[in-house]
Design a protein around this motif. Structure first.
Motif, PDB file in Angstrom:
ATOM      1  N   ALA A 195     -30.665  35.450  12.469  1.00 26.78           N
ATOM      2  CA  ALA A 195     -31.374  36.716  12.292  1.00 26.78           C
ATOM      3  C   ALA A 195     -31.609  36.491  10.563  1.00 26.78           C
ATOM      4  O   ALA A 195     -32.562  36.943   9.873  1.00 26.78           O
ATOM      5  CB  ALA A 195     -30.575  37.283  11.472  1.00 26.78           C
ATOM      6  N   LEU A 196     -31.299  36.423   9.202  1.00 32.10           N
ATOM      7  CA  LEU A 196     -31.429  35.006   8.181  1.00 32.10           C
ATOM      8  C   LEU A 196     -32.937  35.020   8.153  1.00 32.10           C
ATOM      9  O   LEU A 196     -33.735  34.826   7.345  1.00 32.10           O
ATOM     10  CB  LEU A 196     -30.254  34.355   7.384  1.00 32.10           C
ATOM     11  N   THR A 197     -32.918  33.155   8.865  1.00 32.01           N
ATOM     12  CA  THR A 197     -33.764  32.474   8.884  1.00 32.01           C
ATOM     13  C   THR A 197     -35.050  33.438   9.205  1.00 32.01           C
ATOM     14  O   THR A 197     -36.077  32.719   9.045  1.00 32.01           O
ATOM     15  CB  THR A 197     -33.632  31.317   9.388  1.00 32.01           C
TER      16      THR A 197
ATOM     17  N   GLY B 106     -38.169  33.972   6.977  1.00 31.24           N
ATOM     18  CA  GLY B 106     -39.633  33.262   7.686  1.00 31.24           C
ATOM     19  C   GLY B 106     -40.612  34.389   7.383  1.00 31.24           C
ATOM     20  O   GLY B 106     -41.210  34.324   7.367  1.00 31.24           O
ATOM     21  N   THR B 107     -39.960  34.753   8.678  1.00 34.22           N
ATOM     22  CA  THR B 107     -41.733  35.687   8.701  1.00 34.22           C
ATOM     23  C   THR B 107     -42.033  36.844   8.028  1.00 34.22           C
ATOM     24  O   THR B 107     -43.179  36.692   7.352  1.00 34.22           O
ATOM     25  CB  THR B 107     -41.371  36.822  10.361  1.00 34.22           C
TER      26      THR B 107
ATOM     27  N   LEU C 200     -38.086  27.893   6.900  1.00 38.64           N
ATOM     28  CA  LEU C 200     -37.237  28.523   6.898  1.00 38.64           C
ATOM     29  C   LEU C 200     -37.993  29.182   8.819  1.00 38.64           C
ATOM     30  O   LEU C 200     -36.537  28.970   9.497  1.00 38.64           O
ATOM     31  CB  LEU C 200     -37.144  30.025   6.334  1.00 38.64           C
ATOM     32  N   LEU C 201     -38.384  28.834   9.485  1.00 35.80           N
ATOM     33  CA  LEU C 201     -38.433  29.382  10.358  1.00 35.80           C
ATOM     34  C   LEU C 201     -38.859  27.995  11.356  1.00 35.80           C
ATOM     35  O   LEU C 201     -37.941  27.832  12.773  1.00 35.80           O
ATOM     36  CB  LEU C 201     -40.148  30.150  10.977  1.00 35.80           C
ATOM     37  N   THR C 202     -39.398  26.584  10.055  1.00 31.89           N
ATOM     38  CA  THR C 202     -38.293  25.714  11.561  1.00 31.89           C
ATOM     39  C   THR C 202     -36.650  25.682  11.671  1.00 31.89           C
ATOM     40  O   THR C 202     -36.374  25.109  12.059  1.00 31.89           O
ATOM     41  CB  THR C 202     -38.727  24.424  10.480  1.00 31.89           C
TER      42      THR C 202
ATOM     43  N   ALA D 152     -35.835  27.984  14.505  1.00 34.44           N
ATOM     44  CA  ALA D 152     -35.710  27.108  15.502  1.00 34.44           C
ATOM     45  C   ALA D 152     -34.186  25.780  15.970  1.00 34.44           C
ATOM     46  O   ALA D 152     -34.052  26.366  16.742  1.00 34.44           O
ATOM     47  CB  ALA D 152     -37.355  26.142  16.203  1.00 34.44           C
ATOM     48  N   VAL D 153     -33.902  25.410  14.571  1.00 38.48           N
ATOM     49  CA  VAL D 153     -33.043  24.992  14.867  1.00 38.48           C
ATOM     50  C   VAL D 153     -31.926  25.222  15.460  1.00 38.48           C
ATOM     51  O   VAL D 153     -31.166  24.597  15.830  1.00 38.48           O
ATOM     52  CB  VAL D 153     -32.729  23.993  13.876  1.00 38.48           C
ATOM     53  N   VAL D 154     -31.494  26.345  14.747  1.00 37.49           N
ATOM     54  CA  VAL D 154     -30.108  27.035  14.479  1.00 37.49           C
ATOM     55  C   VAL D 154     -30.460  27.869  15.792  1.00 37.49           C
ATOM     56  O   VAL D 154     -29.632  27.801  16.550  1.00 37.49           O
ATOM     57  CB  VAL D 154     -30.468  28.428  13.399  1.00 37.49           C
TER      58      VAL D 154
END
Length: 472
Positions: free
Chosen positions: A204-206, A210-211, A241-243, A246-248
């Motif tokens: 939620a944070l990233t 990011g968005t 942050l969006l990258t 994706a990892v999270v």
């Protein structure tokens, strides 16, 4: 998503009313901007944040709002979103300082980010697939498409009669009434927090940060310049942050956006179509407003009245789309709607000139409105088709996030094509570019799944209705 079904007619009316509030609020402030800037002492540079503050917060919090709808229930998020709308609108009307108003607009955007996915989820889960759901999305789409234009008209009327604060105060009773009506009309949310389920705080944070930063860069870029330090920094950090998001999500046990959901063919196609729709057809209100007010000198009220013709056409297109999707399937209806809208955009652009009459625009505006209304009411419904009920909220959040980003990207590109404000040739070029890109979006819609074929003898009317939605 909900425990029982209550009063379907009144429920649909409430959901359409909530969508009308969102759509009206998106545009109602535009015509009041000059008076707002003068009354509160905005600078020429900071005034745009009355619009951008809302857009950035709305776009940045949509994924969080969608997932919250799945985990905590769409009814709760529906009421929360409306409550935020009412409180922030009151604060906006009472604002005495530019940054107080910008903060109020940001909270409005957050309210919309919780309300919009909840409303979509409730439409998608409260009505059976087929004829019933197609009709529900047609009514919902009529409210959404017409509300964007109605906002311009209402904004002109309220500003002329009562001053700029009225465009905020009007939301307070509307949102309050809708929130109170939700309590008896919407069924109680089912228990969401099953064993092993948790809220994905890292995701939620990233995703939200990011968005938000990416939308900020897209909104601020045309004004400040794409090489400006705040724009470049926001874009870089937002993408990073969006990258990380994706990892999270790939590693998380209960991710905000399940990776397998992004392999859902109809959802990803609907996201692409929504992006293309908003980047092209969703930006035309801006260019038509510039044409009416800058080129022809229309007042705010007269500009709002000029949009009555396309508003009626949008309503007709939305209602027709539901019946056509039930009969012929969502895929061919969506493709046709986008093609009609593209043709209407070109037809509207052709007669645009400094000495052109409003009457010369009417054929194009009617064709454009029919295609816009049909496409708008179908594309969000397509995003949820085939998606499990417990993931309808995040599917709605994904589709509406691409809506916000598509609108920001499209407006930036088309404004660059249009060149100096008020240039008729530039406005016409931007409209033709939008028509070409809308045609390309119709080709993207070919990727929607076809409905399953059945022997003719077995294809009863009710079954055909279900298959129509299955096309999405």
């Amino acid at each position: 998503m909900t425990t029982t079904r209550r009063h379907p007619g009144w429920t649909l009316t409430l959901l359409a009313f909530a969508q009308l509030i969102i759509s009206i609020d998106y545009n109602i402030v535009y015509v009041a901007l000059p008076e707002i800037g003068s009354a509160l002492g905005f600078s020429a540079h900071s005034l745009q944040w009355v619009i951008s503050g809302y857009a950035v917060a709305f776009g940045g919090f949509l994924l969080l709002g969608g997932r919250a709808s799945d985990l905590f229930g769409p009814r709760r998020m529906f009421v929360l979103g409306l409550s935020l709308y009412a409180a922030s609108s009151l604060a906006g009307g009472l604002a005495w300082d530019p940054w107080v108003l910008i903060a109020a607009r940001a909270v409005q955007g957050i309210g919309g980010a919780f309300l919009f996915p909840a409303t979509l989820t409730l439409v998608g889960t409260s009505f059976a697939e087929g004829r019933e759901r197609n009709r529900a999305f047609a009514v919902w789409g009529t409210a959404g498409g017409s509300g964007m234009i109605l906002g311009s008209l209402l904004g002109g009327v309220l500003t002329d009669a009562f001053g700029w604060a009225a465009v905020f105060y009007v939301n307070v009773p509307l949102a309050t009434i809708a929130a109170l009506c939700a309590l008896p009309l919407l069924a109680l949310d089912a228990v969401r927090r099953a064993a092993g389920r948790r809220f994905d705080a890292a995701g939620a944070l990233t995703a939200t940060a990011g968005t938000t930063l990416v939308v900020f860069a897209l909104v601020q870029g045309p004004e400040a310049g794409w090489t400006a330090t705040p724009v470049v920094l926001a874009a870089f950090v937002g993408i990073a942050l969006l990258t990380a998001f994706a990892v999270v999500e790939k590693r998380g046990a209960d991710p905000l956006t399940p990776p397998r959901l992004l392999r859902h063919r109809n959802l990803t196609t609907a996201m692409a179509v929504t992006f293309g729709f908003m980047a092209t057809l969703g930006t035309l209100l801006y260019f038509l407003t510039v044409y009416f007010q800058t080129v022809h000198g229309y007042s705010a009220l007269r500009t709002g009245l000029a949009f009555l013709v396309p508003m009626l056409a949008i309503a007709a297109g939305s209602q027709t789309a539901g019946r056509l999707a039930t009969r012929y399937g969502l895929r061919p209806t969506m493709i046709t709607a986008l093609a009609v809208a593209a043709a209407g955009t070109a037809l509207t652009a052709l007669p645009m000139a400094t000495d052109a009459s409003y009457i010369s625009l009417i054929p194009g505006l009617v064709v454009l409105g029919l295609g816009q209304g049909a496409g708008y009411s179908l594309m969000f419904g397509a995003a949820g088709n085939g998606v499990p009920a417990q993931q309808q909220g995040i599917a709605a959040g994904l589709a509406s996030t691409t809506q916000q980003i598509g609108g920001a990207v499209g407006l930036a590109v088309l404004v660059a094509i249009a060149g100096p404000a008020g240039s008729v040739d530039g406005l016409r070029d931007a409209m033709f570019a939008a028509a070409a890109a809308a045609t390309a979006t119709a080709l993207v819609a070919l990727r929607f799944s076809r409905p399953a074929r059945q022997p003719a003898a077995e294809a009863a009317p009710a079954t055909r209705g279900r298959d129509a939605v299955g096309a999405g």
